[in-house]
Design an enzyme around this catalytic site. Structure first.
Site, PDB file in Angstrom:
ATOM      1  N   LYS A   1       8.875  12.954   0.823  1.00 26.44           N
ATOM      2  CA  LYS A   1      10.106  12.755   0.056  1.00 26.44           C
ATOM      3  C   LYS A   1      10.279  13.943  -0.879  1.00 26.44           C
ATOM      4  CE  LYS A   1      10.584   8.683   1.943  1.00 26.44           C
ATOM      5  NZ  LYS A   1       9.795   7.557   1.613  1.00 26.44           N
TER       6      LYS A   1
ATOM      7  N   LEU B   1      -0.435  -0.545   7.060  1.00 29.41           N
ATOM      8  CA  LEU B   1      -1.051   0.779   6.889  1.00 29.41           C
ATOM      9  C   LEU B   1      -0.558   1.745   7.965  1.00 29.41           C
ATOM     10  CD1 LEU B   1      -4.699  -0.141   5.791  1.00 29.41           C
ATOM     11  CD2 LEU B   1      -2.699   0.307   4.374  1.00 29.41           C
TER      12      LEU B   1
ATOM     13  N   ASN C   1      17.352   6.253  -5.637  1.00 29.81           N
ATOM     14  CA  ASN C   1      16.136   7.032  -5.322  1.00 29.81           C
ATOM     15  C   ASN C   1      15.070   6.900  -6.404  1.00 29.81           C
ATOM     16  OD1 ASN C   1      18.281   8.289  -3.636  1.00 29.81           O
ATOM     17  ND2 ASN C   1      16.602   9.653  -3.074  1.00 29.81           N
TER      18      ASN C   1
ATOM     19  N   ALA D   1       0.827  -1.220   0.000  1.00 31.31           N
ATOM     20  CA  ALA D   1       0.000   0.000   0.000  1.00 31.31           C
ATOM     21  C   ALA D   1       0.857   1.264   0.000  1.00 31.31           C
ATOM     22  CB  ALA D   1      -0.947  -0.001   1.199  1.00 31.31           C
TER      23      ALA D   1
ATOM     24  N   GLY E   1       5.344  -0.230  -3.469  1.00 36.20           N
ATOM     25  CA  GLY E   1       4.501  -1.427  -3.365  1.00 36.20           C
ATOM     26  C   GLY E   1       3.259  -1.334  -4.224  1.00 36.20           C
TER      27      GLY E   1
ATOM     28  N   GLY F   1      24.134  14.281   9.364  1.00 33.46           N
ATOM     29  CA  GLY F   1      24.793  13.122   8.729  1.00 33.46           C
ATOM     30  C   GLY F   1      24.461  12.947   7.258  1.00 33.46           C
TER      31      GLY F   1
ATOM     32  N   ALA G   1      20.941   2.040   8.207  1.00 31.61           N
ATOM     33  CA  ALA G   1      21.459   0.959   9.055  1.00 31.61           C
ATOM     34  C   ALA G   1      20.401  -0.126   9.257  1.00 31.61           C
ATOM     35  CB  ALA G   1      21.898   1.537  10.404  1.00 31.61           C
TER      36      ALA G   1
ATOM     37  N   LYS H   1      17.971  -0.870   7.156  1.00 35.57           N
ATOM     38  CA  LYS H   1      17.837  -1.601   5.893  1.00 35.57           C
ATOM     39  C   LYS H   1      19.012  -2.549   5.695  1.00 35.57           C
ATOM     40  CE  LYS H   1      15.233  -1.393   2.996  1.00 35.57           C
ATOM     41  NZ  LYS H   1      13.968  -2.183   2.778  1.00 35.57           N
TER      42      LYS H   1
ATOM     43  N   ASN I   1      20.900  18.049  -5.770  1.00 36.96           N
ATOM     44  CA  ASN I   1      19.568  18.474  -5.328  1.00 36.96           C
ATOM     45  C   ASN I   1      19.213  19.845  -5.906  1.00 36.96           C
ATOM     46  OD1 ASN I   1      19.196  16.134  -3.900  1.00 36.96           O
ATOM     47  ND2 ASN I   1      19.882  17.003  -1.948  1.00 36.96           N
TER      48      ASN I   1
ATOM     49  N   TYR J   1      17.980   4.937   9.237  1.00 38.51           N
ATOM     50  CA  TYR J   1      17.201   4.250   8.184  1.00 38.51           C
ATOM     51  C   TYR J   1      18.094   3.273   7.419  1.00 38.51           C
ATOM     52  CZ  TYR J   1      15.444   3.491   3.450  1.00 38.51           C
ATOM     53  OH  TYR J   1      15.098   2.904   2.244  1.00 38.51           O
TER      54      TYR J   1
ATOM     55  N   THR K   1      18.253  -1.036  -0.550  1.00 35.73           N
ATOM     56  CA  THR K   1      18.472   0.326  -1.055  1.00 35.73           C
ATOM     57  C   THR K   1      19.966   0.583  -1.245  1.00 35.73           C
ATOM     58  OG1 THR K   1      18.416   2.645  -0.347  1.00 35.73           O
ATOM     59  CG2 THR K   1      18.265   1.031   1.388  1.00 35.73           C
ATOM     60  N   ASP K   2      20.284   1.521  -2.127  1.00 33.58           N
ATOM     61  CA  ASP K   2      21.702   1.882  -2.301  1.00 33.58           C
ATOM     62  C   ASP K   2      22.254   2.581  -1.050  1.00 33.58           C
ATOM     63  OD1 ASP K   2      20.391   4.351  -2.558  1.00 33.58           O
ATOM     64  OD2 ASP K   2      21.348   4.895  -4.465  1.00 33.58           O
ATOM     65  N   GLU K   3      21.348   3.027  -0.161  1.00 32.15           N
ATOM     66  CA  GLU K   3      21.813   3.756   1.024  1.00 32.15           C
ATOM     67  C   GLU K   3      22.593   2.854   1.982  1.00 32.15           C
ATOM     68  OE1 GLU K   3      19.082   6.689   2.589  1.00 32.15           O
ATOM     69  OE2 GLU K   3      18.014   6.746   0.682  1.00 32.15           O
TER      70      GLU K   3
END
Ligand code: NAD
Ligand code: TYD
Length: 345
Positions: free
Chosen positions: A197, A41, A187, A15, A19, A283, A160, A162, A257, A158, A130-132
């Site tokens: 985001k 949810l 992204n 959801a 996804g 960070g 860490a 993942k 950005n 986040y 994720t690439d992060e």
């Protein structure tokens, strides 16, 4: 390269932004495959993202937590595929409070892996990473890219969390021989992204006449991929990826950005004056850039919908044309939709 056919795929987090796009892709491209969407949810889960699927016999929604072992046993009982993307997903929230990230992204992932291991059909398990997890690249070495061999050096809570899920998936494959595959994507942008985001936040702010808050010096770089390209990559890896392997997914589309902000401003006919430089994120990772040659070489996937600036412009248009969707999200009104459809459960 062997291709797997699936009968019943469980998608977690269906959801949410990616996804919902993935569930729609599955129903469109693989209509013979039953899809169960398990989603808690949370604030970012929105069943309006799946509007139109309610009467579809091949699709089922289950409200639930991937950390609920008994429920996951039940949901996975006759699944032959699991695409796990349920997660807390926003870096800024993880800086404010990391606990939900550890609960859903680490414990939740292990709970789901255990349920998959117990499941009689031994489903293939795809983890949407994720690439992060790789950390950050320097700005002054544009030739450096993340490859699948780059060490995991996550920098935000986040990332860490993942990375925690990512290495648990690796361990499940290594220890128990589970059929696991992992994607690490850059992204995403596109329809149905929660307006916290950067792209939907900036676009919806501008529509409302507000300025856009650009962190720090605006020189941080992200590699932008259209969500439908990501979803195609997930399906490709699910059907054709080799067990135990990791596949990077990226758009080869690096932008600072500030460049991104200028493109959004241009697409909306707004000027530089709408930028508000605000203090940097703690960070803040400087640069993400993906080497996605492996998935192209081994599985034949490459992006087809991410070309810049057209893909960004059509995404901007989507938010302009779907003001009702994001206004309901911003006001919290979208949450009532679930209760109307499914009652209080
Ligand atoms: P999102 O926040 O829009 O969606 C996350 C979904 O997961 C929501 O529907 C939420 O309700 C659900 N969820 C959260 N915790 C849950 C739990 N414990 N049990 C069941 N459901 C739960 O996020 P997104 O941007 O769609 O990201 C989806 C996945 O893709 C995440 O795993 C994220 O780490 C990964 N990813 C995202 C990007 C990106 O750019 N958005 C890039 C690479 C990878
Ligand atoms: P975001 O969309 O949060 O994704 P991620 O942190 O996972 O890359 O942010 C993308 C980039 O935009 C990131 O470098 C932070 C920056 N950003 C801003 O400058 N202002 C904002 O208000 C937000 C949300 C992000």
């Amino acid at each position: 390269m062997s291709e797997r056919a699936f009968e019943h795929i469980v998608v977690t987090g269906g959801a949410g932004f990616i996804g919902a796009n993935f569930v729609r892709l599955l129903r469109r491209e693989r209509p013979g495959v039953r899809v169960t969407n398990v989603d808690l949810l949370t604030y970012s889960g929105n069943l309006e993202n799946l509007a139109g699927l309610e009467g579809d016999d091949g699709y089922r929604f289950v409200k639930g937590d991937v950390g609920d072992a008994a429920l996951m046993d039940e949901v996975l009982r006759d699944a032959d595929g699991v695409v796990h993307m349920a997660a807390e997903s926003h870096v800024d929230r993880s800086i404010m409070d990391s606990r939900p990230f550890i609960v859903s992204n680490v414990l939740g992932t292990q709970t789901l892996l255990d349920a998959a291991r117990r499941s009689p059909r031994k489903p293939r398990f795809l983890y949407v990473s994720t690439d992060e997890v790789y950390g950050s690249l320097p700005l002054d070495k544009p030739e450096e890219l993340f490859t699948e061999e780059t060490p995991l050096q996550p920098n935000s809570p986040y990332a860490a969390s993942k990375a925690g899920g990512d290495v648990l998936v690796r361990a499940a494959h290594h220890t128990f021989g589970m059929d696991c595959v992992t994607t690490r994507c850059s992204n995403n942008f596109g329809a149905y992204q929660f307006p916290e985001k950067v792209i939907p936040l900036f676009v919806t702010n501008l529509i409302e006449g507000k300025k856009v808050p650009l962190y720090g010096d605006g020189k941080n770089v992200r590699d932008w991929l259209h969500v439908e390209d990501h979803c195609e990559a997930i399906l490709t890896v699910l059907e054709r990826g080799a067990a135990g392997e990791v596949y990077n997914v990226g758009g080869n589309n690096e932008r600072t950005n500030l460049e991104l902000t200028h493109s959004i401003l241009a697409a909306m006919g707004k000027g530089e004056a709408m930028i508000e430089y605000v203090p940097d994120r703690l960070g803040h990772d400087r640069r993400y850039a993906i080497d996605a040659r492996k998935i192209k070489r081994e599985l034949g996937w490459e992006p087809t919908r991410s070309a810049w600036p057209g893909a960004l412009e059509s995404t901007v248009r989507w938010y302009v044309e779907h003001a009702e969707w994001w206004q309901r999200v911003r006001s919290g009104a979208y949450r009532a939709y679930y209760e109307k459809q499914y009652g209080e459960r």
